[in-house]
Design a protein around this motif. Structure first.
Motif, mmCIF file in Angstrom:
data_model
loop_
_atom_site.group_PDB
_atom_site.id
_atom_site.type_symbol
_atom_site.label_atom_id
_atom_site.label_comp_id
_atom_site.label_asym_id
_atom_site.label_seq_id
_atom_site.Cartn_x
_atom_site.Cartn_y
_atom_site.Cartn_z
ATOM 1 N N ILE A 12 0.850 -1.232 -0.064
ATOM 2 C CA ILE A 12 -0.012 -0.108 -0.119
ATOM 3 C C ILE A 12 1.087 1.324 0.016
ATOM 4 O O ILE A 12 1.706 1.324 0.852
ATOM 5 C CB ILE A 12 -0.923 0.002 1.205
ATOM 6 C CG1 ILE A 12 -1.892 -1.127 1.334
ATOM 7 C CG2 ILE A 12 -1.787 1.542 1.297
ATOM 8 C CD1 ILE A 12 -2.671 -1.457 2.525
ATOM 9 N N ILE A 13 0.761 2.037 -1.041
ATOM 10 C CA ILE A 13 1.700 3.236 -1.116
ATOM 11 C C ILE A 13 0.969 4.352 -1.165
ATOM 12 O O ILE A 13 0.134 4.953 -1.700
ATOM 13 C CB ILE A 13 2.342 3.072 -2.697
ATOM 14 C CG1 ILE A 13 2.901 1.732 -2.961
ATOM 15 C CG2 ILE A 13 3.262 4.235 -2.684
ATOM 16 C CD1 ILE A 13 3.275 1.624 -4.268
ATOM 17 N N PRO A 14 1.052 5.143 0.060
ATOM 18 C CA PRO A 14 0.318 6.449 -0.020
ATOM 19 C C PRO A 14 0.622 7.616 -0.967
ATOM 20 O O PRO A 14 1.873 7.513 -1.270
ATOM 21 C CB PRO A 14 0.797 6.894 1.629
ATOM 22 C CG PRO A 14 1.129 5.636 2.440
ATOM 23 C CD PRO A 14 1.852 4.790 1.055
ATOM 24 N N SER A 15 -0.316 8.289 -1.427
ATOM 25 C CA SER A 15 0.066 9.357 -2.542
ATOM 26 C C SER A 15 0.791 10.455 -1.551
ATOM 27 O O SER A 15 0.631 10.773 -0.511
ATOM 28 C CB SER A 15 -1.156 9.880 -2.952
ATOM 29 O OG SER A 15 -0.834 11.001 -3.473
ATOM 30 N N ARG A 16 1.632 10.930 -2.513
ATOM 31 C CA ARG A 16 2.650 11.863 -1.703
ATOM 32 C C ARG A 16 2.049 13.262 -1.933
ATOM 33 O O ARG A 16 1.962 14.065 -0.845
ATOM 34 C CB ARG A 16 4.065 11.962 -2.468
ATOM 35 C CG ARG A 16 5.249 11.140 -1.764
ATOM 36 C CD ARG A 16 6.354 11.306 -2.789
ATOM 37 N NE ARG A 16 6.816 9.992 -3.064
ATOM 38 C CZ ARG A 16 7.740 9.720 -3.918
ATOM 39 N NH1 ARG A 16 8.431 10.752 -4.561
ATOM 40 N NH2 ARG A 16 8.284 8.666 -4.173
ATOM 41 N N SER A 17 1.180 13.516 -2.744
ATOM 42 C CA SER A 17 0.626 14.995 -2.965
ATOM 43 C C SER A 17 -0.885 14.846 -2.527
ATOM 44 O O SER A 17 -1.418 15.703 -2.146
ATOM 45 C CB SER A 17 0.702 15.147 -4.655
ATOM 46 O OG SER A 17 0.136 14.105 -5.291
ATOM 47 N N LYS A 18 -1.499 13.575 -2.476
ATOM 48 C CA LYS A 18 -3.035 13.607 -2.241
ATOM 49 C C LYS A 18 -3.121 12.844 -0.989
ATOM 50 O O LYS A 18 -3.078 11.584 -1.013
ATOM 51 C CB LYS A 18 -3.931 13.015 -3.283
ATOM 52 C CG LYS A 18 -3.834 13.966 -4.415
ATOM 53 C CD LYS A 18 -4.712 13.495 -5.597
ATOM 54 C CE LYS A 18 -4.638 14.255 -6.980
ATOM 55 N NZ LYS A 18 -4.905 14.089 -8.215
ATOM 56 N N PRO A 19 -3.534 13.553 0.406
ATOM 57 C CA PRO A 19 -3.691 12.726 1.381
ATOM 58 C C PRO A 19 -4.743 11.788 1.529
ATOM 59 O O PRO A 19 -4.609 11.011 2.589
ATOM 60 C CB PRO A 19 -3.763 13.914 2.693
ATOM 61 C CG PRO A 19 -4.063 14.847 1.664
ATOM 62 C CD PRO A 19 -3.710 14.737 0.265
ATOM 63 N N ASN A 20 -5.734 11.994 0.736
ATOM 64 C CA ASN A 20 -6.853 11.004 0.971
ATOM 65 C C ASN A 20 -6.763 9.698 -0.270
ATOM 66 O O ASN A 20 -7.738 9.217 -0.574
ATOM 67 C CB ASN A 20 -8.064 11.766 0.508
ATOM 68 C CG ASN A 20 -8.208 12.443 -0.624
ATOM 69 O OD1 ASN A 20 -7.155 12.624 -1.442
ATOM 70 N ND2 ASN A 20 -9.274 12.871 -0.989
ATOM 71 N N GLN A 21 -5.467 9.666 -0.925
ATOM 72 C CA GLN A 21 -5.463 8.623 -1.843
ATOM 73 C C GLN A 21 -4.310 7.672 -1.554
ATOM 74 O O GLN A 21 -3.242 8.082 -1.018
ATOM 75 C CB GLN A 21 -5.256 9.171 -2.996
ATOM 76 C CG GLN A 21 -6.599 9.686 -3.925
ATOM 77 C CD GLN A 21 -6.613 10.050 -5.293
ATOM 78 O OE1 GLN A 21 -5.320 10.160 -5.941
ATOM 79 N NE2 GLN A 21 -7.538 10.663 -5.946
ATOM 80 N N ALA A 22 -4.277 6.458 -1.943
ATOM 81 C CA ALA A 22 -3.225 5.593 -2.019
ATOM 82 C C ALA A 22 -3.175 4.706 -3.287
ATOM 83 O O ALA A 22 -4.083 4.493 -3.919
ATOM 84 C CB ALA A 22 -3.147 4.760 -0.743
ATOM 85 N N ILE A 23 -2.061 4.095 -3.617
ATOM 86 C CA ILE A 23 -1.984 2.975 -4.622
ATOM 87 C C ILE A 23 -1.768 1.750 -3.950
ATOM 88 O O ILE A 23 -0.975 1.341 -3.054
ATOM 89 C CB ILE A 23 -0.856 3.287 -5.538
ATOM 90 C CG1 ILE A 23 -1.300 4.441 -6.515
ATOM 91 C CG2 ILE A 23 -0.555 2.179 -6.485
ATOM 92 C CD1 ILE A 23 0.078 5.072 -7.284
ATOM 93 N N LEU A 24 -2.738 0.688 -4.374
ATOM 94 C CA LEU A 24 -2.764 -0.440 -3.771
ATOM 95 C C LEU A 24 -2.249 -1.575 -4.736
ATOM 96 O O LEU A 24 -2.500 -1.497 -5.985
ATOM 97 C CB LEU A 24 -3.937 -0.852 -3.483
ATOM 98 C CG LEU A 24 -4.697 -2.334 -2.676
ATOM 99 C CD1 LEU A 24 -4.139 -2.017 -1.264
ATOM 100 C CD2 LEU A 24 -5.998 -2.418 -2.807
ATOM 101 N N LYS A 25 -1.077 -2.263 -4.330
ATOM 102 C CA LYS A 25 -0.543 -3.184 -5.354
ATOM 103 C C LYS A 25 -1.120 -4.607 -5.031
ATOM 104 O O LYS A 25 -0.808 -4.944 -3.626
ATOM 105 C CB LYS A 25 0.861 -3.380 -5.343
ATOM 106 C CG LYS A 25 1.717 -2.707 -6.464
ATOM 107 C CD LYS A 25 3.304 -2.624 -6.217
ATOM 108 C CE LYS A 25 3.734 -3.611 -7.098
ATOM 109 N NZ LYS A 25 5.213 -3.639 -7.027
ATOM 110 N N VAL A 26 -1.767 -5.215 -5.759
ATOM 111 C CA VAL A 26 -2.507 -6.356 -5.682
ATOM 112 C C VAL A 26 -1.915 -7.484 -6.727
ATOM 113 O O VAL A 26 -1.958 -7.284 -7.878
ATOM 114 C CB VAL A 26 -4.265 -6.419 -5.825
ATOM 115 C CG1 VAL A 26 -4.800 -7.510 -5.336
ATOM 116 C CG2 VAL A 26 -4.613 -5.023 -5.185
#
Lengths: 121, 121
Positions: free
Chosen positions: B82-96
């Motif tokens: 789970i990689i939190p977005s650096r620019s958007k505090p309410n988004q992340a990238i989920l690697k599945v």
């Protein structure tokens, strides 16, 4: 778009205009897999002619933006690398970057494919 | 399989038993994109429930072997990162890692997907 989504990717933003407007896509969006399938059709019917056909081992796929209703797509293919097989003298892996663009020349998909291709020994 | 291939991947080894027997697949094989689309359907209808839906940015796809006529597929999903977005505090990238297996438990597709997911700030 809706028929493909209903069968393979039944999520509200692919099926319903109103739900899509309130989603991250801010409007009806094609399933990325529909873009991928349409890209394959354009690639098979288009200029990338490989002996033995297009046999995909896999690759890296990106969807920088969605395909929208009414979009016209075209595909540009660029050979990136040819990697001869170490064990099989008559095979190689072809790395091809297959970019799918909409009518505004914006990429909707970038697929860096690995294709299994025949090679002279 | 043949209907999907006729629309999206019209190559002899996806359409014709005899041509397929003489191809590298040594028998009729589903288009990899059909496996991908069927996998998406199983994933959407199955256990991987994400707030806001499954929004794919892309990923790495592999087809280690083809899907065959009569195969029964199932999907196993594993959260890799789970990689939190650096620019958007309410988004992340989920690697599945989404692995599609046939009835012999052999993988026909391994898709390491990057999904855009909402996150608590």
């Amino acid at each position: 778009m809706k028929a493909f989504a209903a069968e393979f990717d039944p999520q509200p933003f692919h099926l319903d205009q109103e739900a899509a407007r309130q989603s991250i896509f801010q409007g009806l969006a094609a399933s990325g897999w529909h873009t991928a399938a349409a890209t394959m059709r354009l690639t098979v019917s288009g200029g990338l002619q490989i002996a033995g056909g297009l046999v995909g081992l896999g690759g890296e796929i990106e969807w920088p933006r969605p395909t929208r209703a009414g979009d016209t797509l075209h595909v540009e293919s660029e050979i990136v690398e040819i990697i001869p097989s170490r064990s099989k003298p008559n095979q190689a892996i072809l790395k091809v970057r297959i970019t799918t663009l909409n009518q505004h020349s914006e990429p909707v998909q970038i697929f860096t494919a690995k294709l299994l291709v025949p090679k002279r020994p």
